[in-house]
Design a protein around this motif. Structure first.
Motif, PDB file in Angstrom:
ATOM      1  N   ALA A   1      10.495  65.359  30.585  1.00  8.98           N
ATOM      2  CA  ALA A   1       9.187  65.947  30.421  1.00  8.98           C
ATOM      3  C   ALA A   1       8.147  65.295  31.347  1.00  8.98           C
ATOM      4  O   ALA A   1       8.424  63.744  31.603  1.00  8.98           O
ATOM      5  CB  ALA A   1       8.717  65.260  28.899  1.00  8.98           C
ATOM      6  N   VAL A   2       7.333  65.756  32.161  1.00  9.43           N
ATOM      7  CA  VAL A   2       6.291  65.361  32.970  1.00  9.43           C
ATOM      8  C   VAL A   2       4.931  64.923  32.167  1.00  9.43           C
ATOM      9  O   VAL A   2       4.522  63.988  32.304  1.00  9.43           O
ATOM     10  CB  VAL A   2       6.229  66.189  34.155  1.00  9.43           C
ATOM     11  N   ASP A   3       5.007  65.897  31.270  1.00  6.77           N
ATOM     12  CA  ASP A   3       3.740  65.643  30.481  1.00  6.77           C
ATOM     13  C   ASP A   3       3.984  65.699  29.103  1.00  6.77           C
ATOM     14  O   ASP A   3       5.378  65.770  28.711  1.00  6.77           O
ATOM     15  CB  ASP A   3       2.847  67.074  30.525  1.00  6.77           C
ATOM     16  N   ARG A   4       2.947  65.262  27.986  1.00  5.41           N
ATOM     17  CA  ARG A   4       3.326  65.386  26.641  1.00  5.41           C
ATOM     18  C   ARG A   4       3.732  66.885  26.409  1.00  5.41           C
ATOM     19  O   ARG A   4       2.996  67.879  26.706  1.00  5.41           O
ATOM     20  CB  ARG A   4       2.248  64.907  25.818  1.00  5.41           C
ATOM     21  N   ILE A   5       4.751  66.943  25.770  1.00  3.76           N
ATOM     22  CA  ILE A   5       5.375  68.298  25.098  1.00  3.76           C
ATOM     23  C   ILE A   5       5.593  68.055  23.583  1.00  3.76           C
ATOM     24  O   ILE A   5       6.283  67.584  23.008  1.00  3.76           O
ATOM     25  CB  ILE A   5       6.709  68.565  25.857  1.00  3.76           C
ATOM     26  N   ASP A   6       4.991  69.461  22.953  1.00  2.54           N
ATOM     27  CA  ASP A   6       5.113  69.712  21.608  1.00  2.54           C
ATOM     28  C   ASP A   6       4.805  71.030  21.364  1.00  2.54           C
ATOM     29  O   ASP A   6       4.750  71.835  22.266  1.00  2.54           O
ATOM     30  CB  ASP A   6       4.154  68.833  20.827  1.00  2.54           C
ATOM     31  N   ALA A   7       4.759  71.461  20.039  1.00  2.00           N
ATOM     32  CA  ALA A   7       4.652  72.976  19.758  1.00  2.00           C
ATOM     33  C   ALA A   7       3.597  73.585  20.116  1.00  2.00           C
ATOM     34  O   ALA A   7       3.665  74.578  20.673  1.00  2.00           O
ATOM     35  CB  ALA A   7       4.813  72.949  18.188  1.00  2.00           C
ATOM     36  N   GLU A   8       2.377  72.744  20.289  1.00  2.00           N
ATOM     37  CA  GLU A   8       1.100  73.062  20.515  1.00  2.00           C
ATOM     38  C   GLU A   8       1.060  73.794  21.957  1.00  2.00           C
ATOM     39  O   GLU A   8       0.220  74.546  22.536  1.00  2.00           O
ATOM     40  CB  GLU A   8       0.019  72.126  20.749  1.00  2.00           C
ATOM     41  N   ASN A   9       1.805  73.054  22.909  1.00  2.00           N
ATOM     42  CA  ASN A   9       1.801  73.550  24.324  1.00  2.00           C
ATOM     43  C   ASN A   9       3.166  74.266  25.001  1.00  2.00           C
ATOM     44  O   ASN A   9       3.458  74.164  25.955  1.00  2.00           O
ATOM     45  CB  ASN A   9       1.343  72.348  25.233  1.00  2.00           C
ATOM     46  N   GLY A  10       3.784  75.002  23.887  1.00  2.00           N
ATOM     47  CA  GLY A  10       5.004  75.551  24.026  1.00  2.00           C
ATOM     48  C   GLY A  10       6.286  74.648  24.365  1.00  2.00           C
ATOM     49  O   GLY A  10       7.043  75.218  25.146  1.00  2.00           O
ATOM     50  N   GLY A  11       6.216  73.784  23.653  1.00  2.00           N
ATOM     51  CA  GLY A  11       7.616  72.837  23.755  1.00  2.00           C
ATOM     52  C   GLY A  11       8.808  73.488  23.541  1.00  2.00           C
ATOM     53  O   GLY A  11       8.731  74.471  22.761  1.00  2.00           O
ATOM     54  N   LEU A  12       9.881  72.861  23.668  1.00  2.00           N
ATOM     55  CA  LEU A  12      10.981  73.068  23.752  1.00  2.00           C
ATOM     56  C   LEU A  12      11.733  73.023  22.049  1.00  2.00           C
ATOM     57  O   LEU A  12      11.443  72.243  21.528  1.00  2.00           O
ATOM     58  CB  LEU A  12      12.258  72.355  24.474  1.00  2.00           C
ATOM     59  N   ARG A  13      12.304  74.211  21.771  1.00  2.00           N
ATOM     60  CA  ARG A  13      12.899  74.299  20.252  1.00  2.00           C
ATOM     61  C   ARG A  13      14.330  74.295  20.467  1.00  2.00           C
ATOM     62  O   ARG A  13      14.962  75.205  21.452  1.00  2.00           O
ATOM     63  CB  ARG A  13      12.387  75.599  19.520  1.00  2.00           C
ATOM     64  N   VAL A  14      15.295  73.747  19.753  1.00  2.00           N
ATOM     65  CA  VAL A  14      16.558  73.979  19.753  1.00  2.00           C
ATOM     66  C   VAL A  14      17.141  74.019  18.247  1.00  2.00           C
ATOM     67  O   VAL A  14      16.692  73.497  17.460  1.00  2.00           O
ATOM     68  CB  VAL A  14      17.412  72.662  20.263  1.00  2.00           C
ATOM     69  N   ILE A  15      18.435  74.680  18.440  1.00  2.00           N
ATOM     70  CA  ILE A  15      19.139  74.862  17.012  1.00  2.00           C
ATOM     71  C   ILE A  15      20.412  73.978  17.097  1.00  2.00           C
ATOM     72  O   ILE A  15      21.248  74.149  17.743  1.00  2.00           O
ATOM     73  CB  ILE A  15      19.542  76.545  16.955  1.00  2.00           C
ATOM     74  N   LYS A  16      20.215  72.815  16.368  1.00  2.00           N
ATOM     75  CA  LYS A  16      20.978  71.726  16.213  1.00  2.00           C
ATOM     76  C   LYS A  16      22.316  72.361  15.919  1.00  2.00           C
ATOM     77  O   LYS A  16      22.394  72.871  14.950  1.00  2.00           O
ATOM     78  CB  LYS A  16      20.547  70.868  15.234  1.00  2.00           C
ATOM     79  N   GLY A  17      23.425  71.911  16.955  1.00  2.00           N
ATOM     80  CA  GLY A  17      24.815  72.189  16.452  1.00  2.00           C
ATOM     81  C   GLY A  17      25.213  73.722  16.953  1.00  2.00           C
ATOM     82  O   GLY A  17      26.477  73.790  16.855  1.00  2.00           O
ATOM     83  N   SER A  18      24.273  74.486  17.402  1.00  2.00           N
ATOM     84  CA  SER A  18      24.504  75.504  17.667  1.00  2.00           C
ATOM     85  C   SER A  18      25.517  75.946  19.195  1.00  2.00           C
ATOM     86  O   SER A  18      26.213  77.089  19.107  1.00  2.00           O
ATOM     87  CB  SER A  18      23.089  76.583  18.143  1.00  2.00           C
TER      88      SER A  18
END
Length: 181
Positions: A41-58
């Motif tokens: 992360a260069v900037d703060r990353i979260d859901a609001e600014n299109g942050g990464l989502r992962v499926i744990k264990g996939s």
């Protein structure tokens, strides 16, 4: 090779569909998913600014068939539904400087940046030496690194050092304070 900086500027960055990085790499001649990605992360990353989502264990699902949707590859919707039903989807929240390392088979996606904040990240893909691509493509092949002496950077010729500032640790106060501790 594309630059490692991935930019999602405020209100302009696009979405990345659910995919596995190996879904791309397999088409570039990498025979095995012995690969990973570092997402810094260069900037703060979260859901609001299109942050990464992962499926744990996939990553344990193996390679999921990918179809092409526009310029992107997207995983098979039936297998994606199975993954979402059986496994936990995690929205990552990262501070600048936080890094996530993940397997090339991990399912991940990110939404469009609809916020007023940019979302920049540096991505680096890692591949094992014994998994060198079998076909020529736009990504570099394995190149052995030669070990250099600790002071090699000090001996490297500079073409033009004007406008560049190099710190000498012996003269720097911020370094000196740690020597007394």
């Amino acid at each position: 090779a594309p630059p490692p900086l991935r930019r999602k500027d405020a209100r302009t960055g696009g979405a990345h569909l659910w995919h596995q990085d190996y879904g791309y790499w397999v088409n570039n001649g990498c025979a095995f998913p012995r690969m990973g990605t570092m997402f810094l992360a260069v900037d703060r990353i979260d859901a609001e600014n299109g942050g990464l989502r992962v499926i744990k264990g996939s990553h344990e699902m193996g390679l999921v068939q990918h179809g092409v949707g526009g310029a992107q590859a997207e995983v098979d919707p039936t297998r994606l539904a199975y993954a979402k039903r059986l496994l936990e989807t995690v929205q990552l929240e990262l501070a600048p400087g936080d890094a996530v390392f993940f397997h090339s088979l991990l399912l991940h996606a990110s939404d469009q940046n609809k916020s007023d904040r940019r979302r920049w990240a540096i991505l680096v893909a890692y591949n094992r030496v014994d998994n060198d691509p079998l076909i020529d493509h736009h990504h570099p092949r394995y190149t052995p690194l030669a070990r250099a002496a600790d002071d090699a950077i000090l001996r490297a010729p500079l073409v033009d050092a004007s406008g560049k500032d190099f710190m000498n640790p012996a003269d720097d106060e911020s370094v000196a304070k740690y020597k007394s501790q």
